[in-house]
Design a protein around this motif. Structure first.
Motif, PDB file in Angstrom:
ATOM      1  N   MET A 106       1.178   2.355   6.004  1.00 43.58           N
ATOM      2  CA  MET A 106       1.256   3.677   5.384  1.00 43.58           C
ATOM      3  C   MET A 106       2.341   3.720   4.310  1.00 43.58           C
ATOM      4  SD  MET A 106      -0.078   6.644   5.229  1.00 43.58           S
ATOM      5  CE  MET A 106      -1.096   6.698   6.706  1.00 43.58           C
ATOM      6  N   ILE A 107       3.469   3.056   4.557  1.00 40.47           N
ATOM      7  CA  ILE A 107       4.530   3.007   3.551  1.00 40.47           C
ATOM      8  C   ILE A 107       4.044   2.292   2.301  1.00 40.47           C
ATOM      9  CG2 ILE A 107       6.804   2.054   3.034  1.00 40.47           C
ATOM     10  CD1 ILE A 107       7.535   2.509   5.976  1.00 40.47           C
ATOM     11  N   LEU A 108       3.405   1.142   2.478  1.00 38.48           N
ATOM     12  CA  LEU A 108       2.870   0.403   1.331  1.00 38.48           C
ATOM     13  C   LEU A 108       1.809   1.218   0.603  1.00 38.48           C
ATOM     14  CD1 LEU A 108       2.495  -3.188   2.867  1.00 38.48           C
ATOM     15  CD2 LEU A 108       4.227  -2.399   1.251  1.00 38.48           C
ATOM     16  N   LEU A 109       0.980   1.914   1.367  1.00 36.14           N
ATOM     17  CA  LEU A 109      -0.076   2.735   0.775  1.00 36.14           C
ATOM     18  C   LEU A 109       0.498   3.802  -0.132  1.00 36.14           C
ATOM     19  CD1 LEU A 109      -2.985   3.901   0.625  1.00 36.14           C
ATOM     20  CD2 LEU A 109      -2.513   5.061   2.785  1.00 36.14           C
ATOM     21  N   LEU A 110       1.511   4.524   0.345  1.00 34.59           N
ATOM     22  CA  LEU A 110       2.104   5.604  -0.447  1.00 34.59           C
ATOM     23  C   LEU A 110       2.901   5.055  -1.632  1.00 34.59           C
ATOM     24  CD1 LEU A 110       3.309   7.955   2.443  1.00 34.59           C
ATOM     25  CD2 LEU A 110       1.242   8.159   1.056  1.00 34.59           C
ATOM     26  N   VAL A 111       3.592   3.948  -1.421  1.00 35.77           N
ATOM     27  CA  VAL A 111       4.402   3.360  -2.489  1.00 35.77           C
ATOM     28  C   VAL A 111       3.524   2.877  -3.642  1.00 35.77           C
ATOM     29  CG1 VAL A 111       5.861   1.369  -3.042  1.00 35.77           C
ATOM     30  CG2 VAL A 111       6.368   2.759  -1.048  1.00 35.77           C
ATOM     31  N   ILE A 118       0.125   8.906 -10.600  1.00 39.51           N
ATOM     32  CA  ILE A 118       0.925   9.656 -11.579  1.00 39.51           C
ATOM     33  C   ILE A 118       0.928   8.946 -12.930  1.00 39.51           C
ATOM     34  CG2 ILE A 118       3.245  10.476 -12.119  1.00 39.51           C
ATOM     35  CD1 ILE A 118       3.722  10.879  -9.144  1.00 39.51           C
ATOM     36  N   ALA A 119       1.056   7.608 -12.887  1.00 38.97           N
ATOM     37  CA  ALA A 119       1.070   6.850 -14.138  1.00 38.97           C
ATOM     38  C   ALA A 119      -0.254   6.947 -14.878  1.00 38.97           C
ATOM     39  CB  ALA A 119       1.407   5.385 -13.844  1.00 38.97           C
ATOM     40  N   PHE A 186      -0.370  -5.255   4.226  1.00 43.74           N
ATOM     41  CA  PHE A 186      -0.878  -5.143   2.857  1.00 43.74           C
ATOM     42  C   PHE A 186      -2.407  -5.105   2.847  1.00 43.74           C
ATOM     43  CE2 PHE A 186      -2.404  -7.150  -1.071  1.00 43.74           C
ATOM     44  CZ  PHE A 186      -1.829  -6.310  -2.013  1.00 43.74           C
ATOM     45  N   VAL A 187      -3.039  -5.909   3.705  1.00 43.17           N
ATOM     46  CA  VAL A 187      -4.507  -5.899   3.789  1.00 43.17           C
ATOM     47  C   VAL A 187      -5.003  -4.520   4.207  1.00 43.17           C
ATOM     48  CG1 VAL A 187      -6.505  -6.876   4.968  1.00 43.17           C
ATOM     49  CG2 VAL A 187      -4.636  -8.363   4.276  1.00 43.17           C
ATOM     50  N   LEU A 188      -4.377  -3.942   5.231  1.00 43.94           N
ATOM     51  CA  LEU A 188      -4.786  -2.608   5.685  1.00 43.94           C
ATOM     52  C   LEU A 188      -4.568  -1.562   4.606  1.00 43.94           C
ATOM     53  CD1 LEU A 188      -3.588  -2.195   9.394  1.00 43.94           C
ATOM     54  CD2 LEU A 188      -5.922  -2.109   8.533  1.00 43.94           C
ATOM     55  N   ALA A 189      -3.454  -1.659   3.893  1.00 43.08           N
ATOM     56  CA  ALA A 189      -3.104  -0.629   2.906  1.00 43.08           C
ATOM     57  C   ALA A 189      -3.974  -0.698   1.671  1.00 43.08           C
ATOM     58  CB  ALA A 189      -1.629  -0.757   2.524  1.00 43.08           C
ATOM     59  N   ILE A 190      -4.243  -1.900   1.183  1.00 45.53           N
ATOM     60  CA  ILE A 190      -4.898  -2.035  -0.114  1.00 45.53           C
ATOM     61  C   ILE A 190      -6.318  -1.495  -0.088  1.00 45.53           C
ATOM     62  CG2 ILE A 190      -5.979  -4.302   0.133  1.00 45.53           C
ATOM     63  CD1 ILE A 190      -3.842  -3.062  -2.833  1.00 45.53           C
ATOM     64  N   VAL A 191      -6.957  -1.531   1.080  1.00 42.57           N
ATOM     65  CA  VAL A 191      -8.314  -0.992   1.186  1.00 42.57           C
ATOM     66  C   VAL A 191      -8.306   0.529   1.036  1.00 42.57           C
ATOM     67  CG1 VAL A 191     -10.318  -0.779   2.717  1.00 42.57           C
ATOM     68  CG2 VAL A 191      -9.054  -2.923   2.629  1.00 42.57           C
ATOM     69  N   VAL A 193      -5.784   2.250  -0.552  1.00 40.88           N
ATOM     70  CA  VAL A 193      -5.055   2.667  -1.762  1.00 40.88           C
ATOM     71  C   VAL A 193      -6.003   3.287  -2.778  1.00 40.88           C
ATOM     72  CG1 VAL A 193      -3.952   1.749  -3.836  1.00 40.88           C
ATOM     73  CG2 VAL A 193      -3.037   1.186  -1.606  1.00 40.88           C
ATOM     74  N   GLY A 194      -7.172   2.667  -2.976  1.00 44.55           N
ATOM     75  CA  GLY A 194      -8.120   3.183  -3.959  1.00 44.55           C
ATOM     76  C   GLY A 194      -8.559   4.597  -3.666  1.00 44.55           C
ATOM     77  N   ILE A 195      -8.781   4.903  -2.375  1.00 45.09           N
ATOM     78  CA  ILE A 195      -9.225   6.257  -1.999  1.00 45.09           C
ATOM     79  C   ILE A 195      -8.141   7.285  -2.299  1.00 45.09           C
ATOM     80  CG2 ILE A 195      -9.994   7.692  -0.081  1.00 45.09           C
ATOM     81  CD1 ILE A 195     -11.097   5.180   1.229  1.00 45.09           C
ATOM     82  N   ILE A 196      -6.916   7.006  -1.845  1.00 48.20           N
ATOM     83  CA  ILE A 196      -5.822   7.968  -2.026  1.00 48.20           C
ATOM     84  C   ILE A 196      -5.469   8.116  -3.501  1.00 48.20           C
ATOM     85  CG2 ILE A 196      -3.430   8.477  -1.444  1.00 48.20           C
ATOM     86  CD1 ILE A 196      -5.394   8.757   0.866  1.00 48.20           C
ATOM     87  N   ALA A 197      -5.399   7.008  -4.209  1.00 52.02           N
ATOM     88  CA  ALA A 197      -5.037   7.073  -5.628  1.00 52.02           C
ATOM     89  C   ALA A 197      -6.080   7.830  -6.432  1.00 52.02           C
ATOM     90  CB  ALA A 197      -4.845   5.657  -6.177  1.00 52.02           C
ATOM     91  N   ARG A 198      -7.355   7.582  -6.158  1.00 50.47           N
ATOM     92  CA  ARG A 198      -8.412   8.300  -6.885  1.00 50.47           C
ATOM     93  C   ARG A 198      -8.392   9.794  -6.566  1.00 50.47           C
ATOM     94  NH1 ARG A 198     -13.178   6.212  -8.772  1.00 50.47           N
ATOM     95  NH2 ARG A 198     -13.626   8.419  -9.182  1.00 50.47           N
ATOM     96  N   MET A 199      -8.196  10.128  -5.298  1.00 52.86           N
ATOM     97  CA  MET A 199      -8.151  11.538  -4.907  1.00 52.86           C
ATOM     98  C   MET A 199      -6.972  12.245  -5.561  1.00 52.86           C
ATOM     99  SD  MET A 199      -9.785  13.760  -3.123  1.00 52.86           S
ATOM    100  CE  MET A 199      -9.494  15.475  -2.699  1.00 52.86           C
TER     101      MET A 199
END
Length: 314
Positions: A106-111, A118-119, A186-191, A193-199
């Motif tokens: 979760m930390i890696l996901l949010l980071v 935002i970028a 990292f494997v768990l987070a990266i899957v 990341v795309g959902i949260i970042a897109r949302m």
């Protein structure tokens, strides 16, 4: 707020009952005899029959279900037919590695997801925006087990940077704990990341076009400050909803990732118990996971009132 919380907690009861019925039926209708698996193929039929009687496997399914449910209501999830340990003890002893893995994920996901979103909003008029969309869709589409195998081959075999198996508790040092968990986390987070970042990106783009954003920019406030203090804050509510579902996704993903990386967590416990036909442990683990999912959804609903003071549950 208190009445709403009580109503939501009471609504958990029928949900958990339905989950318990479904789990019990699926587990007990799966081919395989726990007594035969425990005693072995060369055991006499009489010994197998005696163990089946001892475990209550000869009773009708509805009798077995209500016997088990009466234990669950009192907080007793039963005893493992394989190790003869209490299921609650097995769950909580194996949940520590899982909780560590989920927390780091979760930390890696949010980071990764929040700064990326935002970028991209700040660079929305450049070529990076469609590239970000394509990369995020690719991240969502990659199966976690396939990505895990690639990373193990890349950073565990070809370039032995990280260990490919094992777990070290946090009590033995932050460095060793992080060293063993970083790759699976990292494997768990990266899957996800795309959902949260897109949302988050889509919600922020919607807020960018609102009048209050244009007014703030017209007053001379820097765009970076407007994005972080106003646009990002208003985009948190829909993103938080998805983030709550992501917790369930991370918990479900641990079943595969813990097996691949040999992490002694609750996912590994579930897989081993399925192979052993250890009915009480399988039922207890699935109920535990379902309870976490329901409680996380409740916490997300309550969190809305802190993110937006206009929301009230009356």
């Amino acid at each position: 707020m208190l009445q709403y919380t009580i109503r939501r907690l009471l609504s958990v009861i029928p949900v958990m009952f339905v989950v318990s019925v479904i789990v019990f039926m699926i587990v007990h209708l799966t081919p395989g005899n726990p007594a035969l698996i425990i005693l072995g193929e060369d055991t006499s039929p009489k010994a197998i029959a005696d163990l089946e009687e001892q475990l209550g496997l000869n009773d009708p399914l509805y009798i077995q279900f209500f016997n088990w449910l009466s234990q669950v209501i009192t907080g007793d999830l039963g005893t493992s037919v394989y190790s003869e340990r209490k299921v609650t003890e097995l769950i909580f002893s194996n949940f520590r590695p899982t909780f560590s893995l989920m927390s780091l994920s979760m930390i890696l996901l949010l980071v990764i997801a929040i700064p990326a979103a935002i970028a991209i909003v700040a660079l929305r008029k450049t070529v990076l925006d469609p590239i970000f969309t394509s990369v995020s869709l690719l991240g969502v589409s990659i199966p976690d087990f396939w990505l895990a195998i690639l990373l193990v081959l890349g950073f565990g075999v070809a370039l032995p940077v990280f260990p490919v198996a094992g777990y070290v508790p946090l009590t033995e040092g932050m460095g060793a704990w992080l060293y063993h968990l970083l790759l699976p986390a990292f494997v768990l987070a990266i899957v996800e990341v795309g959902i949260i970042a897109r949302m988050l990106r889509d919600s922020m783009l919607e807020s960018v076009n609102q009048d209050y954003t244009k007014t703030a920019l017209a007053k001379g406030i820097k765009e970076r400050e407007v994005l972080v203090r106003h646009v990002f804050a208003n985009a948190l509510i829909p993103t938080t909803t998805v983030l709550g579902a992501t917790v369930a996704g991370l918990l479900g993903g641990t079943v595969i990732i813990e097996t691949l990386f040999t992490i002694p967590g609750i996912g590994q416990l579930l897989i081993d118990s399925i192979h052993r036909r250890d009915y009480p442990v399988v039922q207890g683990v699935v109920l535990f996971i379902a309870a976490i999912y329901v409680l996380v959804n409740l916490l997300v609903d309550l969190l809305y009132t802190f993110l937006d003071p206009r929301i009230r549950y009356d």
